[in-house]
Write an enzyme that holds these catalytic residues in place. Structure first.
Site, PDB file in Angstrom:
ATOM      1  CB  CYS A 112       2.217  -6.321  -5.479  1.00 36.54           C
ATOM      2  SG  CYS A 112       1.385  -6.379  -3.872  1.00 36.54           S
TER       3      CYS A 112
ATOM      4  CG  ASP B 179       5.338  -9.255  -7.097  1.00 30.29           C
ATOM      5  OD1 ASP B 179       6.080  -8.778  -6.234  1.00 30.29           O
ATOM      6  OD2 ASP B 179       4.099  -9.301  -6.985  1.00 30.29           O
TER       7      ASP B 179
END
Length: 164
Positions: A62, A69
């Site tokens: 992120c 992620d």
């Protein structure tokens, strides 16, 4: 010395330079920008068909929080003159591990990079990301027109449901 098993280009086409990464120890690139996508001649360039890569362990960071992620990427394409060399694709996708980028940017950038390198007849990529902040994000990119008569199966990744 063993003979090369590298495919010959379709008649009338120049041979591609030997893939830079195939058959050699290659570290994961530091970033997508420094990663190399190797391509090889398509031995069936006269036949429209679908090639699929499923990458169930895609990770990126992120760009706001730095937290990881996770996603499953499914890449379908109908090649023209070129195929992507799978080891270089794996290394390219893994180069996102330490790269800060939103889901949409990752998915679309990968699609555009493949289109630029391969010039396929058609390409689509589905990025199926696991929830961040309680909401999963799925991102889809497509380029080109699917040739008539080419069968493309569903990408097979169900909508996120959580447990149960």
């Amino acid at each position: 010395m063993p003979r090369s098993t590298r495919p010959r280009p379709p008649s009338g086409r120049r041979a591609a330079a030997a893939p830079l990464q195939l058959g050699t120890p290659t570290p994961i690139p530091d970033s997508p920008e420094t990663a190399t996508l190797d391509r090889v001649p398509n031995p069936h360039a006269d036949t429209p068909y679908v090639a699929r890569f499923t990458f169930p362990e895609f990770t990126s960071l992120c760009p706001v929080t730095g937290q990881p992620d996770f996603a499953t990427l499914v890449i379908d394409y109908v090649p023209a003159a070129w195929l992507v060399e799978s080891k270089s694709l794996k290394l390219y996708l893994n180069s996102f591990r330490n790269h800060g980028s939103f889901h949409e940017d990752c998915t679309v950038a990968i699609g555009k990079r493949l289109v630029g390198a391969l010039k396929p007849r058609w390409l689509r990529i589905g990025g199926y990301f696991y929830p961040r902040g309680g909401m999963p994000i799925d991102v889809f990119f497509q380029a080109g027109k699917l040739p008539a008569g080419v069968w493309v199966p569903d990408q097979g990744v169900p909508t996120y449901r959580g447990r149960g």
